[in-house]
Design a protein around this motif. Structure first.
Motif, PDB file in Angstrom:
ATOM      1  N   SER A   1      93.903  33.661  21.139  1.00  0.00           N
ATOM      2  CA  SER A   1      93.611  34.298  19.855  1.00  0.00           C
ATOM      3  C   SER A   1      94.850  34.351  18.967  1.00  0.00           C
ATOM      4  O   SER A   1      95.582  33.373  18.849  1.00  0.00           O
ATOM      5  CB  SER A   1      93.015  35.685  20.096  1.00  0.00           C
ATOM      6  OG  SER A   1      92.474  36.182  18.898  1.00  0.00           O
TER       7      SER A   1
ATOM      8  N   ARG B   1      97.179  44.982  26.252  1.00  0.00           N
ATOM      9  CA  ARG B   1      95.821  45.521  26.398  1.00  0.00           C
ATOM     10  C   ARG B   1      95.555  45.751  27.891  1.00  0.00           C
ATOM     11  O   ARG B   1      95.831  44.865  28.701  1.00  0.00           O
ATOM     12  CB  ARG B   1      94.863  44.459  25.865  1.00  0.00           C
ATOM     13  CG  ARG B   1      93.431  44.823  25.823  1.00  0.00           C
ATOM     14  CD  ARG B   1      92.698  43.600  25.263  1.00  0.00           C
ATOM     15  NE  ARG B   1      91.379  43.908  24.790  1.00  0.00           N
ATOM     16  CZ  ARG B   1      90.629  43.055  24.095  1.00  0.00           C
ATOM     17  NH1 ARG B   1      91.097  41.874  23.759  1.00  0.00           N
ATOM     18  NH2 ARG B   1      89.427  43.376  23.711  1.00  0.00           N
TER      19      ARG B   1
ATOM     20  N   GLU C   1      95.064  42.564  21.348  1.00  0.00           N
ATOM     21  CA  GLU C   1      95.877  43.780  21.374  1.00  0.00           C
ATOM     22  C   GLU C   1      97.079  43.501  22.285  1.00  0.00           C
ATOM     23  O   GLU C   1      96.926  42.831  23.304  1.00  0.00           O
ATOM     24  CB  GLU C   1      95.017  44.898  21.974  1.00  0.00           C
ATOM     25  CG  GLU C   1      95.652  46.250  22.044  1.00  0.00           C
ATOM     26  CD  GLU C   1      94.658  47.294  22.599  1.00  0.00           C
ATOM     27  OE1 GLU C   1      93.492  47.358  22.158  1.00  0.00           O
ATOM     28  OE2 GLU C   1      95.065  48.015  23.513  1.00  0.00           O
TER      29      GLU C   1
ATOM     30  N   HIS D   1      92.764  23.909  22.167  1.00  0.00           N
ATOM     31  CA  HIS D   1      92.167  23.474  23.432  1.00  0.00           C
ATOM     32  C   HIS D   1      90.879  24.254  23.629  1.00  0.00           C
ATOM     33  O   HIS D   1      90.866  25.479  23.475  1.00  0.00           O
ATOM     34  CB  HIS D   1      93.130  23.757  24.591  1.00  0.00           C
ATOM     35  CG  HIS D   1      92.563  23.398  25.942  1.00  0.00           C
ATOM     36  ND1 HIS D   1      91.654  24.195  26.606  1.00  0.00           N
ATOM     37  CD2 HIS D   1      92.762  22.324  26.731  1.00  0.00           C
ATOM     38  CE1 HIS D   1      91.332  23.613  27.746  1.00  0.00           C
ATOM     39  NE2 HIS D   1      91.995  22.478  27.851  1.00  0.00           N
TER      40      HIS D   1
ATOM     41  N   LEU E   1      87.789  25.392  26.110  1.00  0.00           N
ATOM     42  CA  LEU E   1      87.320  25.506  27.501  1.00  0.00           C
ATOM     43  C   LEU E   1      85.937  24.878  27.656  1.00  0.00           C
ATOM     44  O   LEU E   1      85.500  24.614  28.767  1.00  0.00           O
ATOM     45  CB  LEU E   1      87.271  26.988  27.900  1.00  0.00           C
ATOM     46  CG  LEU E   1      88.639  27.682  27.928  1.00  0.00           C
ATOM     47  CD1 LEU E   1      88.483  29.194  28.017  1.00  0.00           C
ATOM     48  CD2 LEU E   1      89.481  27.166  29.095  1.00  0.00           C
TER      49      LEU E   1
ATOM     50  N   TYR F   1      81.986  35.920  26.746  1.00  0.00           N
ATOM     51  CA  TYR F   1      81.176  35.347  25.663  1.00  0.00           C
ATOM     52  C   TYR F   1      80.463  34.064  26.088  1.00  0.00           C
ATOM     53  O   TYR F   1      79.756  33.463  25.293  1.00  0.00           O
ATOM     54  CB  TYR F   1      82.066  35.070  24.433  1.00  0.00           C
ATOM     55  CG  TYR F   1      82.712  36.336  23.934  1.00  0.00           C
ATOM     56  CD1 TYR F   1      81.933  37.357  23.375  1.00  0.00           C
ATOM     57  CD2 TYR F   1      84.077  36.551  24.063  1.00  0.00           C
ATOM     58  CE1 TYR F   1      82.506  38.537  22.953  1.00  0.00           C
ATOM     59  CE2 TYR F   1      84.659  37.735  23.630  1.00  0.00           C
ATOM     60  CZ  TYR F   1      83.858  38.722  23.080  1.00  0.00           C
ATOM     61  OH  TYR F   1      84.434  39.890  22.668  1.00  0.00           O
TER      62      TYR F   1
ATOM     63  N   THR G   1      84.132  33.230  16.926  1.00  0.00           N
ATOM     64  CA  THR G   1      85.193  33.260  17.938  1.00  0.00           C
ATOM     65  C   THR G   1      85.751  34.652  18.246  1.00  0.00           C
ATOM     66  O   THR G   1      86.537  34.811  19.175  1.00  0.00           O
ATOM     67  CB  THR G   1      86.379  32.355  17.523  1.00  0.00           C
ATOM     68  OG1 THR G   1      86.823  32.751  16.227  1.00  0.00           O
ATOM     69  CG2 THR G   1      85.995  30.900  17.526  1.00  0.00           C
TER      70      THR G   1
ATOM     71  N   GLY H   1      92.548  30.952  25.479  1.00  0.00           N
ATOM     72  CA  GLY H   1      91.874  31.867  24.554  1.00  0.00           C
ATOM     73  C   GLY H   1      92.847  32.929  24.070  1.00  0.00           C
ATOM     74  O   GLY H   1      92.568  34.120  24.123  1.00  0.00           O
TER      75      GLY H   1
ATOM     76  N   ILE I   1      90.624  27.805  20.320  1.00  0.00           N
ATOM     77  CA  ILE I   1      89.890  26.831  19.489  1.00  0.00           C
ATOM     78  C   ILE I   1      89.947  27.188  18.011  1.00  0.00           C
ATOM     79  O   ILE I   1      89.493  26.418  17.181  1.00  0.00           O
ATOM     80  CB  ILE I   1      88.396  26.730  19.899  1.00  0.00           C
ATOM     81  CG1 ILE I   1      87.732  28.109  19.892  1.00  0.00           C
ATOM     82  CG2 ILE I   1      88.251  26.053  21.235  1.00  0.00           C
ATOM     83  CD1 ILE I   1      86.212  28.041  20.005  1.00  0.00           C
ATOM     84  N   ASN I   2      90.480  28.364  17.685  1.00  0.00           N
ATOM     85  CA  ASN I   2      90.453  28.804  16.295  1.00  0.00           C
ATOM     86  C   ASN I   2      91.813  28.510  15.631  1.00  0.00           C
ATOM     87  O   ASN I   2      92.806  29.174  15.935  1.00  0.00           O
ATOM     88  CB  ASN I   2      90.140  30.312  16.271  1.00  0.00           C
ATOM     89  CG  ASN I   2      90.014  30.851  14.859  1.00  0.00           C
ATOM     90  OD1 ASN I   2      90.575  30.297  13.930  1.00  0.00           O
ATOM     91  ND2 ASN I   2      89.285  31.938  14.713  1.00  0.00           N
TER      92      ASN I   2
HETATM   93  C1  LIG Z   1      88.242  38.377  22.129  1.00  0.00           C
HETATM   94  S1  LIG Z   1      89.435  37.119  21.977  1.00  0.00           S
HETATM   95  C2  LIG Z   1      90.481  37.436  23.357  1.00  0.00           C
HETATM   96  C3  LIG Z   1      91.927  37.336  22.998  1.00  0.00           C
HETATM   97  C4  LIG Z   1      92.933  37.644  24.109  1.00  0.00           C
HETATM   98  N1  LIG Z   1      92.751  36.781  25.242  1.00  0.00           N
HETATM   99  C5  LIG Z   1      92.848  39.086  24.534  1.00  0.00           C
HETATM  100  O1  LIG Z   1      92.298  39.393  25.591  1.00  0.00           O
HETATM  101  O2  LIG Z   1      93.328  39.942  23.790  1.00  0.00           O
HETATM  102  C6  LIG Z   1      88.509  35.684  22.492  1.00  0.00           C
HETATM  103  C7  LIG Z   1      89.224  34.373  22.150  1.00  0.00           C
HETATM  104  O3  LIG Z   1      88.604  33.302  22.853  1.00  0.00           O
HETATM  105  C8  LIG Z   1      88.643  32.167  22.027  1.00  0.00           C
HETATM  106  N2  LIG Z   1      87.625  31.210  22.469  1.00  0.00           N
HETATM  107  C9  LIG Z   1      86.286  31.270  22.295  1.00  0.00           C
HETATM  108  N3  LIG Z   1      85.703  30.187  22.799  1.00  0.00           N
HETATM  109  C10 LIG Z   1      86.688  29.421  23.324  1.00  0.00           C
HETATM  110  C11 LIG Z   1      86.704  28.159  23.989  1.00  0.00           C
HETATM  111  N4  LIG Z   1      85.592  27.468  24.203  1.00  0.00           N
HETATM  112  N5  LIG Z   1      87.888  27.676  24.395  1.00  0.00           N
HETATM  113  C12 LIG Z   1      89.046  28.362  24.169  1.00  0.00           C
HETATM  114  N6  LIG Z   1      89.094  29.551  23.538  1.00  0.00           N
HETATM  115  C13 LIG Z   1      87.917  30.079  23.125  1.00  0.00           C
HETATM  116  C14 LIG Z   1      88.376  32.716  20.651  1.00  0.00           C
HETATM  117  O4  LIG Z   1      88.782  31.834  19.634  1.00  0.00           O
HETATM  118  C15 LIG Z   1      89.151  34.022  20.674  1.00  0.00           C
HETATM  119  O5  LIG Z   1      90.425  33.845  20.160  1.00  0.00           O
END
Ligand SMILES: C[S@@+](CC[C@H](N)C(=O)[O-])C[C@H]1O[C@@H](n2cnc3c(N)ncnc32)[C@H](O)[C@@H]1O
Length: 297
Positions: free
Chosen positions: A134, A104, A101, A222, A224, A244, A96, A132, A162-163
């Motif tokens: 985080s 950011r 930040e 939740h 996506l 991702y 994940t 998402g 999701i984490n």
């Molecule tokens: C790199 S972090 C981005 C955090 C924040 N949005 C930022 O820009 O600083 C990516 C986040 O997406 C979440 N994520 C990944 N797959 C996801 C999904 N299917 N549904 C919801 N969140 C997801 C991960 O758990 C992670 O916390």
């Protein structure tokens, strides 16, 4: 000179061989097959759906996990993960990318302040979805911005991920003190109006953020990939998540955002993300293309 019968026969044979090659299914490497099987096993066993994530970065992260968990192959990791939920939770931290930040890309927040907030101020109450989220840095940044603009008290924020470990950290609002200098600089560049230190209390190596910033925030699980929409939101921010995903899953997420947004609602994405090649490119208009802020058409 006419080609001889033998030359013609050879050419025909060659073209048949080429045709057969074209029709052959593309060969996957053993690693690619193992990765697919791992994602299928995770989905069937734990209902987390990573099957439509972008291949290259997922591969890198799984290979890192294989090393970290001292496995000889992805197949060995798969067998262990199937039988050990605790190990799956550890693997989830690799899959994940819980990296974030505060403020950011400060220019993104400056743009929200200058171009989105004036429109949001026209609504009596607001709903915002941070998808998402985080460990919460983006949510606290947004809450600070909304408080400075006098909107926080009339805004409900849904902050989802999701984490579960990330969500727990987000709820606590405690961030490492050694990141604060960067966050304070970002905050000032984003047009912050106060001394950044007025938002947290420093203790040992941590900064504990003002709890009241989250009075109207609901942190929730939740996905996506598999879950549904939030209704009538005015702003959705989903930053550094779509990169991702593969195209199909990006479209699914953009569909959820489109359906969740109210008429002329706003969508904010990460600086490397785009809707240009998506099925939804015609359903949003750029408000500020450089900052990846869009408006529902
Ligand atoms: C790199 S972090 C981005 C955090 C924040 N949005 C930022 O820009 O600083 C990516 C986040 O997406 C979440 N994520 C990944 N797959 C996801 C999904 N299917 N549904 C919801 N969140 C997801 C991960 O758990 C992670 O916390």
């Amino acid at each position: 000179m006419e080609p001889s019968a033998k030359v013609i026969a050879n050419r025909l044979n060659e073209s048949k061989v080429n045709e057969a090659r074209v029709n052959e299914p593309q060969r996957l490497s053993t690693l690619d097959i193992e990765l697919r099987l791992l994602m299928e096993a995770i989905y069937l066993r734990y209902s987390y759906d990573f099957r439509d994530y972008a291949g290259a970065s997922q591969k890198r992260r799984v290979v890192q996990a294989v090393r970290a968990f001292d496995c000889k192959s992805v197949s060995e990791l798969q067998a262990r993960v199937l039988h050990d939920p605790d190990l799956f939770m550890q693997l989830l931290q690799y899959l994940t990318i819980p990296v974030s930040e505060m403020f950011r890309d400060p220019s993104y927040y400056a743009c929200l302040r200058q171009e989105v907030i004036p429109v949001l101020k026209t609504y009596p109450s607001l709903k915002i979805w941070v998808a998402g989220c985080s460990t919460g840095e983006e949510v606290y940044s947004l809450a600070i911005l909304l408080r400075e603009e006098g909107l926080l008290d009339r805004t409900i924020i849904y902050a989802t991920d999701i984490n579960p470990q990330s969500l727990e950290k987000a709820r606590k609002g405690v961030f490492p003190l050694d990141r604060i200098a960067l966050y304070a600089k970002n905050y000032q560049e984003a047009g912050g109006q106060l001394d950044f230190s007025s938002y947290y209390t420093a203790a040992y190596n941590a900064a504990l953020f003002d709890r009241s910033l989250c009075d109207n925030v609901t942190f929730a699980d939740h996905s996506l990939s598999t879950d549904s929409v939030f209704s009538e939101t005015h702003l959705v921010t989903c930053r550094n998540v779509l990169i991702y995903f593969n195209r199909g899953l990006q479209d699914r997420a953009l569909g959820l955002f489109h359906e969740s947004l109210c008429h002329r609602g706003f969508l904010g994405l990460g600086s490397k993300e785009s809707i240009d090649f998506s099925d939804y490119s015609q359903r949003f208009e750029p408000l500020q293309k450089r900052e990846r802020i869009f408006r529902k058409l």
